[in-house]
Scaffold this motif. Structure first.
Motif, PDB file in Angstrom:
ATOM      1  N   ARG A 224       0.837  -1.212   0.000  1.00 17.83           N
ATOM      2  CA  ARG A 224       0.000   0.000   0.000  1.00 17.83           C
ATOM      3  C   ARG A 224       0.864   1.251   0.000  1.00 17.83           C
ATOM      4  O   ARG A 224       0.536   2.233  -0.674  1.00 17.83           O
ATOM      5  CB  ARG A 224      -0.928  -0.004   1.221  1.00 17.83           C
ATOM      6  N   ARG A 225       1.955   1.243   0.734  1.00 18.64           N
ATOM      7  CA  ARG A 225       2.833   2.417   0.763  1.00 18.64           C
ATOM      8  C   ARG A 225       3.398   2.709  -0.618  1.00 18.64           C
ATOM      9  O   ARG A 225       3.636   3.864  -0.972  1.00 18.64           O
ATOM     10  CB  ARG A 225       3.978   2.197   1.757  1.00 18.64           C
ATOM     11  N   ASP A 265      14.929  -5.335   5.118  1.00 19.46           N
ATOM     12  CA  ASP A 265      16.043  -4.882   5.944  1.00 19.46           C
ATOM     13  C   ASP A 265      15.533  -3.822   6.922  1.00 19.46           C
ATOM     14  O   ASP A 265      15.121  -2.744   6.520  1.00 19.46           O
ATOM     15  CB  ASP A 265      17.153  -4.304   5.067  1.00 19.46           C
ATOM     16  N   ALA A 266      15.550  -4.143   8.217  1.00 20.72           N
ATOM     17  CA  ALA A 266      14.949  -3.263   9.225  1.00 20.72           C
ATOM     18  C   ALA A 266      15.602  -1.881   9.255  1.00 20.72           C
ATOM     19  O   ALA A 266      14.917  -0.854   9.236  1.00 20.72           O
ATOM     20  CB  ALA A 266      15.030  -3.913  10.602  1.00 20.72           C
ATOM     21  N   LEU A 271      15.301   3.945   8.182  1.00 20.83           N
ATOM     22  CA  LEU A 271      15.934   5.174   7.713  1.00 20.83           C
ATOM     23  C   LEU A 271      15.195   5.766   6.519  1.00 20.83           C
ATOM     24  O   LEU A 271      15.062   6.980   6.393  1.00 20.83           O
ATOM     25  CB  LEU A 271      17.399   4.896   7.346  1.00 20.83           C
ATOM     26  N   ALA A 272      14.693   4.906   5.636  1.00 17.30           N
ATOM     27  CA  ALA A 272      13.993   5.387   4.443  1.00 17.30           C
ATOM     28  C   ALA A 272      12.688   6.085   4.808  1.00 17.30           C
ATOM     29  O   ALA A 272      12.322   7.106   4.205  1.00 17.30           O
ATOM     30  CB  ALA A 272      13.721   4.224   3.488  1.00 17.30           C
ATOM     31  N   HIS A 273      11.972   5.549   5.811  1.00 14.43           N
ATOM     32  CA  HIS A 273      10.663   6.098   6.193  1.00 14.43           C
ATOM     33  C   HIS A 273      10.739   7.005   7.406  1.00 14.43           C
ATOM     34  O   HIS A 273       9.736   7.641   7.751  1.00 14.43           O
ATOM     35  CB  HIS A 273       9.675   4.961   6.470  1.00 14.43           C
ATOM     36  N   ARG A 274      11.913   7.056   8.062  1.00 17.34           N
ATOM     37  CA  ARG A 274      12.095   7.845   9.277  1.00 17.34           C
ATOM     38  C   ARG A 274      11.120   7.430  10.372  1.00 17.34           C
ATOM     39  O   ARG A 274      10.694   8.230  11.191  1.00 17.34           O
ATOM     40  CB  ARG A 274      11.960   9.353   8.997  1.00 17.34           C
ATOM     41  N   GLU A 277       8.080   1.596  12.474  1.00 20.81           N
ATOM     42  CA  GLU A 277       7.117   0.577  12.071  1.00 20.81           C
ATOM     43  C   GLU A 277       7.430  -0.125  10.756  1.00 20.81           C
ATOM     44  O   GLU A 277       7.390  -1.360  10.696  1.00 20.81           O
ATOM     45  CB  GLU A 277       5.710   1.169  12.044  1.00 20.81           C
ATOM     46  N   PRO A 278       7.738   0.615   9.670  1.00 14.04           N
ATOM     47  CA  PRO A 278       7.982  -0.096   8.407  1.00 14.04           C
ATOM     48  C   PRO A 278       9.115  -1.109   8.496  1.00 14.04           C
ATOM     49  O   PRO A 278       9.001  -2.229   7.968  1.00 14.04           O
ATOM     50  CB  PRO A 278       8.316   1.040   7.428  1.00 14.04           C
TER      51      PRO A 278
END
Length: 315
Positions: A224-225, A265-266, A271-274, A277-278
């Motif tokens: 969805r994102r 990759d946690a 870092l990508a979404h700041r 949760e993601p």
């Protein structure tokens, strides 16, 4: 509690490796090498408190795999890590006990806050609307905080041992439908449709239904994102040899192979979404699949990407 200077998180290094900032002169090798079936790690710093930290750039780490976790321990103490990145023996038991204590102490204050806010909401009359709204917000955010703590603790535990499962015999299509129901409101708000293709001939299997439902929901959320507004996502369950394959296909930007490897990759996702949760959701989805003896992955396809879980038909 007294406060002091906060040291940067140590980057564990392989025994015999040159520490950062040291001259380029070759180091003297140790007299004995670690066994071939394990790796010996020494912490780069020497704080007295042991706690889990991310271990970056392990020699055996492959792109897209979750980071291993190590311990910060006193200088001179070594830790044995198995080839899959998990601590062994007493180190693992000590780490798991520390995590149990941390989880309890982190949850308890939030659980109490939620309980008292719920008591306020239980009043049937005479409650100021502004107080009711404030109590509802407290409960909502306490629930979110408790969920994040649970996910964070599970993520850390998964680096020391496989997740604990409560297995029962369940049909996978039914679990997929429940996961979709959990996320349906968010899809509706974004204007994204979800079409389902379930193979009802797949026999029921022994799984942890709550964890598999959580893992499928994580794949749906990730899709969805990425999906543009007004687009369609496909949720499928099908048989693939001796495994059950659960797929979520989106039509977002087509990732490269390297980008698809980083979907689980946690650290990269955080870092990508700041946001936590993601990264936690996707890393836990992989951990759930592996705990069942399966795997998780992603692959680029024409017009988007496919996120998938594979679970064995028999355990």
């Amino acid at each position: 509690m007294s406060t002091g200077t906060v040291l940067p998180s140590p980057i564990p290094r392989i025994e015999g490796e040159r520490p950062p900032g040291q001259s380029s002169a070759p180091m003297r090798k140790t007299a004995s090498a670690p066994a071939a079936t394990s790796r010996t790690i020494r912490s780069a710093y020497t704080p007295s408190l042991m706690r889990p930290v991310f271990a970056r750039e392990w020699p055996a780490r492959k792109a897209g795999r979750r980071s291993g976790l190590s311990f910060r321990k006193d200088e001179g103490q070594l830790m044995t890590v198995s080839p899959n990145g998990r601590a062994e023996g007493p180190d693992r038991q000590r780490a798991l006990e520390v995590l149990r204590i941390e989880g309890h102490d982190l949850r308890s204050p939030l659980a109490n806050i939620r309980s008292y806010a719920s008591m306020i909401l239980a009043r049937r009359d005479g409650l100021d609307p502004r107080i009711r709204r404030a109590a509802e917000i407290i409960v909502k955010n306490a629930d979110r905080g408790l969920r994040l703590i649970d996910e964070w603790m599970d993520f850390l535990r998964s680096s020391y041992a496989r997740l604990e499962l409560s297995r029962t015999t369940c049909p996978i299509p039914a679990i997929a439908r429940m996961a979709l129901a959990d996320e349906q409101q968010d899809f509706d708000q974004k204007g994204v449709r979800v079409e389902t293709e379930f193979d009802e001939s797949i026999p029921p299997v022994e799984i942890d239904p709550a964890r598999v439902r959580q893992a499928i929901a994580a794949l749906l959320t990730a899709a969805r994102r990425r999906a543009p507004e007004g687009s369609t996502i496909y949720l499928r369950t099908r048989r693939a040899g001796d495994r059950i394959r659960i797929e979520v296909e989106d039509n977002g930007p087509r990732p490269s192979r390297e980008e698809a490897d980083l979907f689980y990759d946690a650290e990269f996702q955080m870092l990508a979404h700041r946001r936590m949760e993601p990264g936690l959701e996707m890393a836990l989805a992989r951990a759930v699949a592996e705990a069942h003896g399966g795997k998780a992955g992603a692959e680029p396809v024409e017009g988007g990407a496919i996120h998938h879980l594979e679970l064995p038909l028999s355990t």
